[in-house]
Design a protein around this motif. Structure first.
Motif, PDB file in Angstrom:
ATOM      1  N   ALA A   2      -9.388   7.368  -3.573  1.00 18.67           N
ATOM      2  CA  ALA A   2     -10.143   7.441  -4.604  1.00 18.67           C
ATOM      3  C   ALA A   2      -8.420   7.631  -5.094  1.00 18.67           C
ATOM      4  O   ALA A   2      -8.336   7.390  -6.420  1.00 18.67           O
ATOM      5  CB  ALA A   2     -10.939   8.933  -4.706  1.00 18.67           C
ATOM      6  N   ALA A   3      -7.531   8.419  -4.957  1.00 15.57           N
ATOM      7  CA  ALA A   3      -5.941   8.382  -4.948  1.00 15.57           C
ATOM      8  C   ALA A   3      -5.201   7.444  -5.714  1.00 15.57           C
ATOM      9  O   ALA A   3      -4.790   7.479  -6.362  1.00 15.57           O
ATOM     10  CB  ALA A   3      -5.537   9.979  -4.316  1.00 15.57           C
ATOM     11  N   ASP A   4      -5.844   6.647  -4.395  1.00 16.23           N
ATOM     12  CA  ASP A   4      -4.845   5.469  -5.008  1.00 16.23           C
ATOM     13  C   ASP A   4      -5.374   4.521  -5.660  1.00 16.23           C
ATOM     14  O   ASP A   4      -4.472   4.077  -6.205  1.00 16.23           O
ATOM     15  CB  ASP A   4      -4.678   4.577  -3.303  1.00 16.23           C
ATOM     16  CG  ASP A   4      -3.963   5.590  -2.194  1.00 16.23           C
ATOM     17  OD1 ASP A   4      -3.745   6.353  -2.501  1.00 16.23           O
ATOM     18  OD2 ASP A   4      -3.919   5.494  -0.703  1.00 16.23           O
ATOM     19  N   GLN A   5      -6.613   4.224  -5.590  1.00  9.88           N
ATOM     20  CA  GLN A   5      -7.238   3.968  -6.695  1.00  9.88           C
ATOM     21  C   GLN A   5      -6.733   4.309  -8.235  1.00  9.88           C
ATOM     22  O   GLN A   5      -6.818   3.505  -9.119  1.00  9.88           O
ATOM     23  CB  GLN A   5      -8.813   3.940  -6.356  1.00  9.88           C
ATOM     24  CG  GLN A   5      -9.432   2.616  -5.454  1.00  9.88           C
ATOM     25  CD  GLN A   5     -10.617   2.633  -4.812  1.00  9.88           C
ATOM     26  OE1 GLN A   5     -11.207   3.644  -5.632  1.00  9.88           O
ATOM     27  NE2 GLN A   5     -11.519   1.556  -4.066  1.00  9.88           N
ATOM     28  N   ALA A   6      -6.748   5.624  -8.663  1.00  8.19           N
ATOM     29  CA  ALA A   6      -6.323   5.987  -8.974  1.00  8.19           C
ATOM     30  C   ALA A   6      -4.736   5.770  -9.552  1.00  8.19           C
ATOM     31  O   ALA A   6      -4.499   6.295 -10.660  1.00  8.19           O
ATOM     32  CB  ALA A   6      -7.013   7.366  -9.661  1.00  8.19           C
ATOM     33  N   LEU A   7      -4.556   5.772  -9.062  1.00  9.13           N
ATOM     34  CA  LEU A   7      -2.592   5.567  -9.127  1.00  9.13           C
ATOM     35  C   LEU A   7      -2.467   7.079  -9.316  1.00  9.13           C
ATOM     36  O   LEU A   7      -1.779   7.212 -10.003  1.00  9.13           O
ATOM     37  CB  LEU A   7      -2.267   4.448  -9.893  1.00  9.13           C
ATOM     38  CG  LEU A   7      -3.067   3.123  -9.615  1.00  9.13           C
ATOM     39  CD1 LEU A   7      -2.423   2.425 -11.278  1.00  9.13           C
ATOM     40  CD2 LEU A   7      -2.566   2.699  -9.261  1.00  9.13           C
TER      41      LEU A   7
END
Length: 85
Positions: A52-57
């Motif tokens: 989720a953090a990676d998708q939200a950058l």
């Protein structure tokens, strides 16, 4: 309690805002995991938070994600301090 420093233009990726054109915020993903993964081992939750953090950058550290996963696992409230740059 966690701390994150982000650019003000990244705020819609972090927080849910009905006026945002950004699809899925990290806050929404966190809330969904909190609703479905309470009682699960933190080690099972961390990779989901990382995705989720990676998708939200967003640049959460492993320690941040572990702390969040522990809060989800135990049902404990989690406080995040945001510094906008």
């Amino acid at each position: 309690m966690g701390n994150i420093r982000i650019d003000k233009q990244a705020l819609p990726r972090l927080l849910t805002d009905s006026t945002s054109t950004y699809g899925a915020s990290y806050q929404r993903a966190f809330a969904a995991l909190a609703a479905t993964h309470r009682g699960q081992p933190p080690a099972r939750i961390v990779p989901l938070l990382r995705r989720a953090a990676d998708q939200a950058l967003l640049g959460f550290t492993t320690a941040d994600l572990r702390e969040q996963a522990e809060a989800i696992s135990t049902g404990r409230p989690y406080e995040l301090r945001i510094t906008l740059t």
